[in-house]
Design a protein around this motif. Structure first.
Motif, PDB file in Angstrom:
ATOM      1  N   ASN A   1      12.773 -57.510 -13.899  1.00  0.00           N
ATOM      2  CA  ASN A   1      13.435 -56.617 -12.945  1.00  0.00           C
ATOM      3  C   ASN A   1      14.737 -57.188 -12.388  1.00  0.00           C
ATOM      4  OD1 ASN A   1      12.459 -58.640 -11.329  1.00  0.00           O
ATOM      5  ND2 ASN A   1      11.153 -57.321 -10.064  1.00  0.00           N
ATOM      6  N   GLY A   2      15.187 -58.341 -12.929  1.00  0.00           N
ATOM      7  CA  GLY A   2      16.454 -58.919 -12.494  1.00  0.00           C
ATOM      8  C   GLY A   2      16.333 -59.982 -11.430  1.00  0.00           C
ATOM      9  N   VAL A   3      15.117 -60.274 -10.969  1.00  0.00           N
ATOM     10  CA  VAL A   3      14.917 -61.309  -9.957  1.00  0.00           C
ATOM     11  C   VAL A   3      14.832 -62.671 -10.636  1.00  0.00           C
ATOM     12  CG1 VAL A   3      13.371 -62.191  -8.169  1.00  0.00           C
ATOM     13  CG2 VAL A   3      13.763 -59.730  -8.389  1.00  0.00           C
ATOM     14  N   SER A   4      15.558 -63.640 -10.087  1.00  0.00           N
ATOM     15  CA  SER A   4      15.487 -65.020 -10.563  1.00  0.00           C
ATOM     16  C   SER A   4      14.707 -65.850  -9.554  1.00  0.00           C
ATOM     17  CB  SER A   4      16.890 -65.603 -10.738  1.00  0.00           C
ATOM     18  OG  SER A   4      17.614 -64.896 -11.721  1.00  0.00           O
TER      19      SER A   4
ATOM     20  N   THR B   1      16.350 -64.863  -6.003  1.00  0.00           N
ATOM     21  CA  THR B   1      17.646 -64.200  -5.905  1.00  0.00           C
ATOM     22  C   THR B   1      17.647 -62.936  -6.760  1.00  0.00           C
ATOM     23  OG1 THR B   1      18.602 -65.439  -7.773  1.00  0.00           O
ATOM     24  CG2 THR B   1      18.859 -66.374  -5.572  1.00  0.00           C
ATOM     25  N   TYR B   2      18.441 -61.980  -6.305  1.00  0.00           N
ATOM     26  CA  TYR B   2      18.652 -60.750  -7.074  1.00  0.00           C
ATOM     27  C   TYR B   2      20.122 -60.375  -6.947  1.00  0.00           C
ATOM     28  CZ  TYR B   2      18.488 -55.862  -8.527  1.00  0.00           C
ATOM     29  OH  TYR B   2      18.718 -54.664  -9.165  1.00  0.00           O
ATOM     30  N   ASP B   3      20.838 -60.435  -8.059  1.00  0.00           N
ATOM     31  CA  ASP B   3      22.259 -60.085  -8.068  1.00  0.00           C
ATOM     32  C   ASP B   3      22.641 -59.680  -9.483  1.00  0.00           C
ATOM     33  OD1 ASP B   3      24.919 -59.686  -7.696  1.00  0.00           O
ATOM     34  OD2 ASP B   3      25.361 -61.687  -6.920  1.00  0.00           O
TER      35      ASP B   3
ATOM     36  N   ASP C   1      18.406 -63.051   3.141  1.00  0.00           N
ATOM     37  CA  ASP C   1      19.748 -62.481   3.187  1.00  0.00           C
ATOM     38  C   ASP C   1      19.824 -61.270   2.277  1.00  0.00           C
ATOM     39  OD1 ASP C   1      21.783 -64.772   4.453  1.00  0.00           O
ATOM     40  OD2 ASP C   1      19.989 -65.612   3.536  1.00  0.00           O
ATOM     41  N   ILE C   2      20.525 -60.232   2.736  1.00  0.00           N
ATOM     42  CA  ILE C   2      20.738 -59.043   1.924  1.00  0.00           C
ATOM     43  C   ILE C   2      22.186 -58.597   2.074  1.00  0.00           C
ATOM     44  CG2 ILE C   2      19.937 -57.465   3.745  1.00  0.00           C
ATOM     45  CD1 ILE C   2      18.803 -55.708   1.435  1.00  0.00           C
TER      46      ILE C   2
END
Length: 803
Positions: A565-568, A620-622, A671-672
């Motif tokens: 899902n893109g989360v590291s 992290t998600y970016d 953080d968002i």
């Protein structure tokens, strides 16, 4: 505080109204449309989609990752020509140039094929605990923080404050100084373009340092290492914070002006000599003194400035010469009681100058070198004292401390990757150092001894020393491929310091196992010595000899994984074992005291050793979309093994295993970031920790004359009380305006939105402000609480103009 808030809310509203009117009048800025870049990444032979490919728009440091279908989408790409870098483990890096012609354009790159290759030993990150900040350069490290998100966090004007939100980092509201995994702040190697910065913070007497002396606008990226780092880095026990200045990527000149309550800044860069040369210039002047005067402050007047210049020139196509100069200065005047007719004043000043020449030589695609000739000077001056006859202070203190430290040296690093399965890195650093100490202090004060007897404490120091010496460090680092997916790194380091008689050899080893392009495991072990700095002799307490090097042994293991899902995710565990620790002086009631040697709570702690251990989780998600976030949790423990505490006063001494002053057991950062359009950016940051210990105390009194009492502190168990949990929420809004000549960005950040009272210092006074004693119903004396708190609700406004 009320006047402080009203003042800054007022100055925030006026510019926002003005820019809203500007936005209405300027048709070109009324609507911002996001530009989108998308495409698919495939294997060039099998044509299978490739997931978890890092997609980096290099000149603006926008980062995205492909999904399971190989799709990537990058929003908010600015107008202009851009180079996109595609990297992943087991594939050759690929660069593609594209151009965005207008706002709102959708640029479809179609299919981007990548060619499979052997793992590049020169590019992989073998050591655990490594972070890439503000740039994405490593194809095998998924943990990075983008420049855009970092600059839109609270306190984003300071690079060292921003990174304190990473796991394993501990810092306070008032300081830019940070510690890593239970260590001390001076255990971190801080450098700029390879040049070590010995005093990298402004206002260092105020909680250790308010701001970094390098402007974040001049920084291209930071390599942060929190443990297990290679033999290329020496003379530090805990970590590495390596800053890299910006490089001029295009032929245009860029200039940026900024103003906030913290500082006024100028940044500019450009090219010359038919693009063979380039320059980067930054300058700042602190605004805190003017801001504090505006709200009626009469006690604290801090001033500071810094400037950085880099000039780079390609003397030949494969040889690039650069000249660097960094200068900073600080002054502070403190009047602890401006309205009273007593002497209680302190003044400090600090100056740092660094100059260096760097030659980067690329002899072939397999061999390159960096040579640095450098020099520097650091000086500081502290003076002041007090003369009081009060309930708990009777006596005088005078202090005058002048120090000057200079050095000159040469440093060289080589990289050799001629062999497919072995990569060599080696180098040395040699410097001549000299220092000048001129220290005087006189203390004549009524104090209490360990038998609860009042006595007149008299101590005078007058020390003049001029030590001189040499420091030499050398290393060899070998990175090698053990198996197709297993990479090892072995290093050996030698460090010599003549003035401390240190001759230390540090073996280090790291392993990287690449399970897949989603998952990797890292481990490291090594010895890390740190010699005492030649300007750090503890003459404040009468010491006239240097201590020998301290040692920390690191054990680190970590797992990184990219979810579909893109989360590291990164999970790391560490253990640090310190030995040969020098005795330390600690103030029992306030370890952040600016003039600690003058206080009556100054205790000397002697150690058997120190241990620090913990587990850290970082998510992290970016993906380059409108929303990005990161979350971290750390469970940690830092313990002093105390042999003895020397203190001639009332204290319940404690030996054996005792929590360190920075023992931070549980820490959470969340953080968002939300960017709906190219012109708006919203961010929220939440911070929580518990665990800092303190020594509790109260006051007793004795009658020393008719109608004259003297109050003295009675300390409870050493570091036996824990401060309440700390937490706060910060919000920040950035708004950009496209004006006729450049871009204007305004920001409003609110620190501690729900105004949490986070206890900074448990503080007692013997009497109230009007001198009256506090009594209970039975007539017994009660100490008056005068606690100090970290930052409360605080709005901050700033504006930048870039053209």
């Amino acid at each position: 505080m009320r006047s402080f808030i009203v003042y800054f809310v007022a100055i925030a509203c006026i510019p926002n109204f003005a820019f809203c009117q500007l936005d209405t009048l300027n048709n070109s800025s009324t609507t911002f449309k996001s530009s989108l870049v998308k495409g698919y990444v495939q294997d060039s032979v099998s044509h299978e989609p490739l997931a978890f490919i890092h997609v980096v728009i290099q000149d603006v440091n926008i980062v995205a990752t492909t999904d399971v279908e190989g799709l990537f989408m990058v929003n908010n790409v600015p107008i202009g020509s851009h180079t996109i870098l595609f990297t992943s483990i087991g594939y050759m890096p690929k660069r593609i140039t594209m151009e965005i012609l207008a706002d709102g354009q959708e640029f479809n790159m179609g299919i981007v094929p990548l060619t499979a290759s052997e793992i590049s030993l020169s590019e992989v990150v073998v050591s655990p605990g490594s972070y890439s900040i503000m740039e994405k350069v490593a194809s095998t490290s998924s943990v990075s923080l983008s420049e855009e998100n970092l600059k839109n966090m609270a306190f984003a004007e300071d690079i060292t404050r921003a990174v304190s939100r990473l796991p394993g980092i501990s810092a306070s509201d008032y300081t830019s100084k940070f510690a890593i995994r239970g260590g001390e702040a001076d255990e971190v190697l801080i450098s700029l373009d390879g040049m070590e910065l010995y005093e990298p913070f402004h206002q260092r007497d105020y909680s250790g340092g308010l701001f970094c002396i390098v402007d974040i606008e001049a920084i291209r990226g930071v390599d942060l290492m929190t443990g297990g780092f290679s033999a290329a880095y020496g003379n530090r026990l805990s970590g590495v914070f390596g800053m890299k200045s910006k490089s001029v990527m295009d032929e245009s000149r860029h200039t940026k002006l900024g103003l906030s309550i913290m500082n006024a800044q100028l940044y500019t860069d450009g090219k010359f000599a038919m693009n063979k040369g380039s320059y980067v210039i930054s300058a700042r002047r602190g605004m805190l003194d003017l801001s504090l005067k505006a709200i009626g402050n009469q006690e604290w007047f801090p001033t500071y400035y810094d400037g950085f210049i880099k000039v780079e020139y390609a003397v030949r196509p494969n040889h690039i010469l650069s000249a660097h100069f960094l200068r900073s200065g600080d002054k502070t005047y403190i009047d602890n009681d401006p309205e009273a007719d007593v002497f209680d004043e302190f003044e400090t000043s600090y100056n740092n100058s660094y100059g260096w020449l760097t030659l980067r030589s690329y002899f072939s695609k397999d061999l390159d070198a960096r040579t640095i000739l450098y020099c520097g000077n650091i000086n500081h001056y502290r003076s002041g004292g007090y003369d009081k006859y009060e309930a708990s202070d009777k006596g005088f203190v005078l202090l005058d401390d002048k120090r000057d430290y200079s050095y000159i040296g040469i440093k060289q690093d080589w990289s050799l990757s001629r062999f497919a399965k072995v990569h060599f890195r080696f180098g040395f650093d040699a410097k001549e150092l000299w220092a000048d100490y001129q220290y005087f202090s006189a203390i004549h004060e009524l104090r209490i001894n360990s038998n609860e007897e009042l006595f007149m404490y008299d101590k005078e120091l007058n020390i003049s020393l001029k030590p001189r010496g040499e420091q030499v460090g050398s290393y060899l680092n070998v990175r090698y491929k053990i198996l197709p997916k297993l990479v090892g790194e072995s290093g050996i380091r030698y460090d010599f310091a003549s003035y401390t008689n240190d001759n230390n050899i540090s073996p280090r080893i790291s392993l990287l196992y690449i399970m897949s392009n989603q998952t990797s495991i890292r481990a490291a072990y090594g010895y890390y010595y740190q010699s005492q700095f030649i300007n750090a002799m503890d003459v404040n307490h009468g010491i006239t000899e240097f201590d020998q090097a301290e040692l920390a042994v690191h054990y680190v293991v970590g797992l990184e994984h990219n979810f579909l899902n893109g989360v590291s995710m990164r999970i790391e565990g560490y253990y640090k074992d310190y030995s040969n620790i020098s005795p330390q002086w600690q103030n029992l009631r306030d370890h952040l005291e600016s003039f600690p040697e003058s206080r009556n709570d100054n205790a000397r702690v002697i150690f058997n050793g120190i241990t620090s251990k913990g587990i850290e989780i970082f998510l992290t998600y970016d993906k380059g979309n409108k929303i990005s976030w990161w979350f971290s949790y750390a469970l940690a423990q830092a313990l002093d093994d105390i042999q003895d505490i020397e203190f001639d006063g009332l204290l319940i001494e404690r030996t054996g295993l005792v929590p360190r002053l920075n023992d931070q057991r549980h820490t959470i950062y969340a953080d968002i970031n939300y960017r709906p359009t190219a012109s708006w950016h919203f961010s929220a940051s939440w911070h929580y920790y518990i665990g800092w210990p303190r020594t509790d105390y109260t006051y007793r009194y004795q009658e020393i004359a008719p109608d004259t009492l003297h109050f003295y502190p009675v300390h409870a168990e050493f570091n036996g009380t824990i401060y309440p949990a700390y937490h706060r929420l910060d919000l920040r809004i950035n708004k950009s305006f496209d004006v006729s000549y450049g871009d204007i960005t305004t920001f409003l950040q609110i620190i501690n939105v729900y105004n949490r009272e986070n206890l900074k210092k448990f503080d007692l006074d013997a009497s109230s402000d009007n001198g009256a004693y506090s009594l209970d119903a039975d007539g017994n004396y009660l100490a008056v609480e005068d606690n100090k708190y970290w930052l409360g609700f605080l709005p901050v406004f700033g504006v930048n103009w870039e053209f």
